[in-house]
Enzyme design. Structure first.
Site, PDB file in Angstrom:
ATOM      1  N   HIS A  12     -70.067 -20.889  -8.679  1.00 20.87           N
ATOM      2  CA  HIS A  12     -71.364 -20.358  -9.102  1.00 20.87           C
ATOM      3  C   HIS A  12     -71.263 -19.377 -10.271  1.00 20.87           C
ATOM      4  O   HIS A  12     -72.259 -19.086 -10.915  1.00 20.87           O
ATOM      5  CB  HIS A  12     -72.131 -19.746  -7.909  1.00 20.87           C
ATOM      6  CG  HIS A  12     -71.686 -18.376  -7.505  1.00 20.87           C
ATOM      7  ND1 HIS A  12     -70.916 -18.131  -6.387  1.00 20.87           N
ATOM      8  CD2 HIS A  12     -71.925 -17.169  -8.057  1.00 20.87           C
ATOM      9  CE1 HIS A  12     -70.704 -16.835  -6.272  1.00 20.87           C
ATOM     10  NE2 HIS A  12     -71.303 -16.223  -7.280  1.00 20.87           N
ATOM     11  N   ASP A  36     -68.390 -23.995  -3.188  1.00 19.32           N
ATOM     12  CA  ASP A  36     -68.391 -22.959  -4.229  1.00 19.32           C
ATOM     13  C   ASP A  36     -66.960 -22.623  -4.659  1.00 19.32           C
ATOM     14  O   ASP A  36     -66.405 -21.598  -4.266  1.00 19.32           O
ATOM     15  CB  ASP A  36     -69.115 -21.724  -3.689  1.00 19.32           C
ATOM     16  CG  ASP A  36     -69.412 -20.712  -4.785  1.00 19.32           C
ATOM     17  OD1 ASP A  36     -69.209 -21.049  -5.969  1.00 19.32           O
ATOM     18  OD2 ASP A  36     -69.837 -19.588  -4.448  1.00 19.32           O
ATOM     19  N   GLY A  68     -70.544  -9.147  -7.961  1.00 14.04           N
ATOM     20  CA  GLY A  68     -69.437  -8.879  -8.874  1.00 14.04           C
ATOM     21  C   GLY A  68     -68.086  -9.153  -8.248  1.00 14.04           C
ATOM     22  O   GLY A  68     -67.065  -9.191  -8.928  1.00 14.04           O
ATOM     23  N   SER A  84     -67.641 -11.905  -6.483  1.00 20.00           N
ATOM     24  CA  SER A  84     -67.591 -13.362  -6.405  1.00 20.00           C
ATOM     25  C   SER A  84     -66.406 -13.944  -7.136  1.00 20.00           C
ATOM     26  O   SER A  84     -66.022 -13.462  -8.208  1.00 20.00           O
ATOM     27  CB  SER A  84     -68.837 -13.966  -7.040  1.00 20.00           C
ATOM     28  OG  SER A  84     -69.865 -13.928  -6.116  1.00 20.00           O
TER      29      SER A  84
HETATM   30  N1  ARG Z   1     -72.634 -13.878  -5.142  1.00 17.91           N
HETATM   31  C1  ARG Z   1     -72.057 -12.606  -5.327  1.00 17.91           C
HETATM   32  C2  ARG Z   1     -71.437 -12.480  -6.712  1.00 17.91           C
HETATM   33  O1  ARG Z   1     -71.815 -13.207  -7.560  1.00 17.91           O
HETATM   34  C3  ARG Z   1     -71.088 -12.250  -4.250  1.00 17.91           C
HETATM   35  C4  ARG Z   1     -71.817 -11.872  -3.054  1.00 17.91           C
HETATM   36  C5  ARG Z   1     -70.974 -11.572  -1.915  1.00 17.91           C
HETATM   37  N2  ARG Z   1     -71.837 -10.879  -1.050  1.00 17.91           N
HETATM   38  C6  ARG Z   1     -71.561 -10.483   0.159  1.00 17.91           C
HETATM   39  N3  ARG Z   1     -72.448  -9.787   0.793  1.00 17.91           N
HETATM   40  N4  ARG Z   1     -70.396 -10.746   0.684  1.00 17.91           N
HETATM   41  O2  ARG Z   1     -70.685 -11.581  -6.995  1.00 17.91           O
END
Ligand code: ARG
Length: 855
Positions: A656, A711, A803, A805
């Site tokens: 993503h 992902d 961040g 991710s």
């Molecule tokens: N989608 C988020 C990113 O782009 C990561 C989210 C992870 N969140 C969580 N609550 N574990 O950085």
């Protein structure tokens, strides 16, 4: 990442204690003790029977007696004079009370040195000759150095004792003696010797074996730094089987501060490994050792040591042939502290052990008298506390300690508070003559005795915690007092027999969370059955029979005998195509496949530093702690996502992150820069950091931008990464690798430290736990696929966030190797209660990774 509460507890094995965990680096080096038994001399008498008229018996007895006495005589001779002579070297010092120190004494080639050394040697000989236990066995003595303090002479003496006398002789040599030489000798030598002591020396450090080319004497210049290193540092490894020493001195009245800037010797393998020792004298005397070091330390580890007078001795003994760069050190002199401790008459303040966070000097006593305004009480909070010494019996503080209100504190302790129920308190700090540590940092505060924690809950230890943390299943007070006398919330909590409240999903998970096992009672299967990882009960006969009867492989996972079995999707397949019945056999240090393929390609998952820094508080990661962590920057936006290094040219990340969004071409590899070996986002040009361009981004073709299923992405670097102490790959789990529910795993990243907050500059780490898939699916209904796993805490508090991710979940596996369990993918908010983070399950993608990277 959000890590405001990095630990849980409650008395059970999940109580991880505080912050970083350390294993004591000191080994008990007790050798074997042989017992020698002597026959009592009167044993022979036992055969003296008198039988009238029986001359035959008499003759026999006479012969017997003579034989026995012969035997006894032989034994005495044997034990006293044969075989059991023990060569021993003792190192010691003595004080010449009526001599003046001359500069020339610092140079062992000067005539002054040689003359005085000769006199001391003769005097020692004379001294020993007057002591029956020593005199006859003395072979030789030599003076190695002199220092100020009238004059202190450092020497060694060699003895050859019958074994039975060794202990007595050791004792005799360790006694402090004041010696006035007999009149005849006095005519020659004008001096008086005081405090003559000596201790047995590590035979490897005995002066006779010392390598002359590796013996150095250094004197501090003014207040400048003087640098020294192991020979050849850093380009070539230090010599094998070396005995090196550095005698460090300062001017009279000064003390020395020594810092190892870089430390990299062979790993500590107990006796027989390479060892660096620092002594608070110029003789390598065990009772004056400040520290013994081996292995590798990250540069952020505090390796500063203070002496109590103007000398220090650093020794290096190497017994291995392994090749390591060695160390770089600097030292300087500073005036001796005239006093330590102090008087405080104020409502609050801070104080610390001398030279904190450097290692405090030996032999000191400090006292702080604290007095807050009359109507208030005082409490002292120790924010960091390291007063650890080897061989201190648990629960006793016989060596270094802090004493408050009659109680002694020592060792290594998590943050703690001591409260006094008056407006005064006295804190006393004591360090003995050997082993020093980083000491403590403390603050004192005044409080209202009727309300010590306004608006908060008061732990029995005196610490104040948020009211919401009470009875949430997590021990926030180190003594668990926030979890006592609770009414559990029947909606999501289980009431343990001991009244602790625990989240329901910990019931029957195979881990004793309550501490009294009540959460694991009634979960077992009928007699002659066993319980599968997924809860199924099956007859014991089906365990380890080569068939996957549970359906999750758990009946075949932990069989004592590793054998070849029918392949299923839960069995590890060796290169030969045969399968073994052992869970996670890859790179665990044991060959399980006949062809050895389970231990191939195992250059992964290891950190270069064997020690972790003892960072005070916080969850900042340390240099080199997560060498596979990568930061991905996008042109004009800075850090956007994380990734992990799996080979010199490949990274794993989240798909993503590389999807075009609002007109920005995140899918274009040329817009990205990967930073390897990075710790601090503001120091991207720090030494060790590697900047790489991307050649290719391979998003998983099934990635679904709506559900975040699949992902995962592979990023190919344009140039090969170079492995170093801060850049290393993580291990990839096999398709069959299991990360069981309840297992602790680390998540790392530079993401937001708070939901809706901002990113971190320093890489953050948080310890979280694998949540079982059924719980995961019920917490996030209709959203979780088999490509995903939940990892976190149901009570919230520690989680990944925006961040993070693409970053790795690092799982410490058998043999200490770290495997990547998952990729940070998504979550509902961050660190919310009952909303754990969701991660891409890496094992599912093992074949896909191989297909694209060949790894
Ligand atoms: N989608 C988020 C990113 O782009 C990561 C989210 C992870 N969140 C969580 N609550 N574990 O950085």
């Amino acid at each position: 990442m959000k890590t405001n509460r990095a630990r849980k507890g409650g008395g059970g094995p999940k109580d991880f204690g505080a912050g970083l965990k350390y294993s004591s680096q000191h080994q008990n080096m007790n050798g074997l003790e042989e017992g020698v038994e002597f026959l009592p001399a009167n044993n022979t008498k036992k055969v003296e029977k008198r039988g009238p008229k029986c001359w035959v018996v008499l003759v026999a007895v006479v012969i017997g007696v003579s034989l026995l006495s012969l035997l006894a005589g032989f034994l005495v001779w044997h034990f006293q004079y044969r075989n059991v002579q023990v060569q021993m070297i003792f190192n010691g010092y003595l004080r010449l009370t009526n001599e003046k120190f001359l500069d020339a004494y610092e140079n062992s080639n000067s005539t002054e040195f040689v003359n005085l050394a000769t006199k001391v040697k003769e005097a020692l000989k004379l001294l020993y000759s007057g002591i029956p236990i020593l005199g006859p066995y003395h072979k030789e003595s030599a003076v190695t150095a002199f220092s100020e303090g009238s004059v202190i002479a450092y020497y060694w003496s060699e003895f050859s004792f019958p074994k039975r006398l060794v202990e007595e002789a050791e004792w005799s040599l360790a006694q402090e003696r004041a010696v006035t030489l007999p009149p005849r000798a006095r005519a020659h030598h004008s001096f008086v010797m005081a405090s003559v002591v000596a201790f047995p020396t590590d035979p490897r450090m005995a002066q006779t074996t010392l390598d002359n080319s590796c013996s150095f004497a250094l004197h501090a210049r003014g207040s400048e730094l003087t640098r020294f290193t192991t020979p050849g540092f850093p380009d070539s490894p230090y010599p094998a089987r070396a005995r090196c020493q550095w005698a460090l001195r300062g001017d009279a009245g000064a003390v020395l501060s020594l810092t190892f800037r870089s430390f990299h010797v062979a790993p500590c393998d107990g006796y027989g490994s390479d060892l660096v020792a620092v002594y608070n004298t110029l003789s390598p005397m065990e009772p004056h050792v400040l520290v013994q070091l081996c292995g590798t330390y990250p540069p952020s580890y505090n390796l500063t040591f203070l002496s109590s007078q103007n000398v220090l001795l650093v020794t290096l003994i190497t017994t291995t042939d392994r090749r390591h760069p060695g160390f770089e050190a600097t030292f300087f002199q500073l005036p001796k502290m005239s006093s330590c401790g102090g008087y405080f008459r104020q409502a609050q303040g801070t104080f610390s052990s001398p030279y904190h966070p450097g290692h405090y000097p030996p032999n000191i006593n400090c006292t702080w008298n604290i007095e807050v305004p009359d109507n208030r009480n005082v409490k002292v909070r120790f924010k960091s506390f390291y007063l650890a010494e080897p061989d201190v019996a648990l629960g006793t503080c016989t060596k270094d300690y802090v004493e408050i209100q009659g109680a002694r504190y020592c060792g290594q302790r998590p943050q703690f508070v001591v409260t006094s129920n008056s407006s005064r308190v006295t804190v006393h700090f004591h360090s003995d003559q050997s082993y020093t540590d980083m000491g403590f940092l403390a603050e004192f505060l005044s409080y209202d005795s009727s309300d010590p924690c306004p608006g908060m809950f008061t732990c029995k230890t005196g610490r104040c915690i948020r009211k919401g943390l009470r009875c949430d299943g997590w021990a926030d007070c180190t003594d668990h007092s926030d979890e006592l006398n609770c009414e559990c919330n029947p909606a999501h909590q289980f009431t343990c027999k001991n009244k602790f409240c625990k989240p329901f999903f910990w019931v029957c998970d195979g881990v004793n969370d309550c501490g009294d096992s009540s959460d694991e009672l009634g979960c077992s299967c009928p007699a002659q059955n066993f319980r599968c990882g997924n809860g199924k009960c099956l007859p014991k006969s089906q365990q380890c029979d080569g068939q996957d009867n549970c359906g999750d492989g758990s009946d075949e996972a932990t069989c004592s005998k590793v054998s070849t079995v029918t392949c299923t999707k839960h069995t590890y397949r060796c290169h030969s195509g045969l399968c073994v019945n052992k869970a996670n056999p890859e790179c665990d240090g044991k060959q399980d496949c006949a062809d050895g393929s389970d231990e191939k390609d195992c250059d992964c998952g290891l950190r270069s530093f064997s020690k972790q820094s003892r960072v005070v508080g916080g969850q900042d990661a340390d240099v080199g702690e997560w060498p596979w962590q990568v930061s991905l920057h996008v042109q004009g936006q800075g850090h956007v996502c994380g990734a992990s290094l799996i080979s010199p040219t490949w990274l794993v990340s989240a798909a993503h992150c590389y999807v075009d969004d609002r007109g920005f071409r995140y899918s274009d590899p040329t817009l990205w820069t990967a930073y390897l070996g990075l710790l601090d986002q503001s120091k991207r040009s720090a030494p060790g950091v590697q900047e790489h361009r991307l050649k290719r981004i391979i998003r998983h073709p099934s990635f679904n931008d709506f559900t975040y299923d699949y992902d995962i992405a592979l990023l190919e670097l344009e140039q090969r990464a170079e492995y170093s102490s801060v850049v290393r790959p993580v291990c990839l789990p096999d398709t069959t690798h299991v990360f069981p529910a309840g297992k602790a795993i680390w998540v790392t990243g530079w993401g937001h430290t708070k939901e809706g907050g901002t990113g971190a500059l320093i890489l953050q780490k948080g310890e979280i736990r694998v949540i079982n898939q059924t719980t995961c699916e019920s917490l996030l209904p209709q959203q979780v696929t088999t490509r995903m796993m939940c990892v976190g805490y149901l009570s919230g508090g520690v989680d990944a966030c925006q961040g993070d991710s693409g970053g790795p979940l690092s799982s410490v596996e058998a043999d200490g190797r770290i495997f990547q369990a998952g990729v940070v993918s998504w979550g509902e908010g961050c660190a919310r209660r009952d909303k754990p983070g969701v991660y891409t399950r890496l094992s599912v993608f093992r074949d896909w990774i191989k297909e694209h990277t060949g790894l």
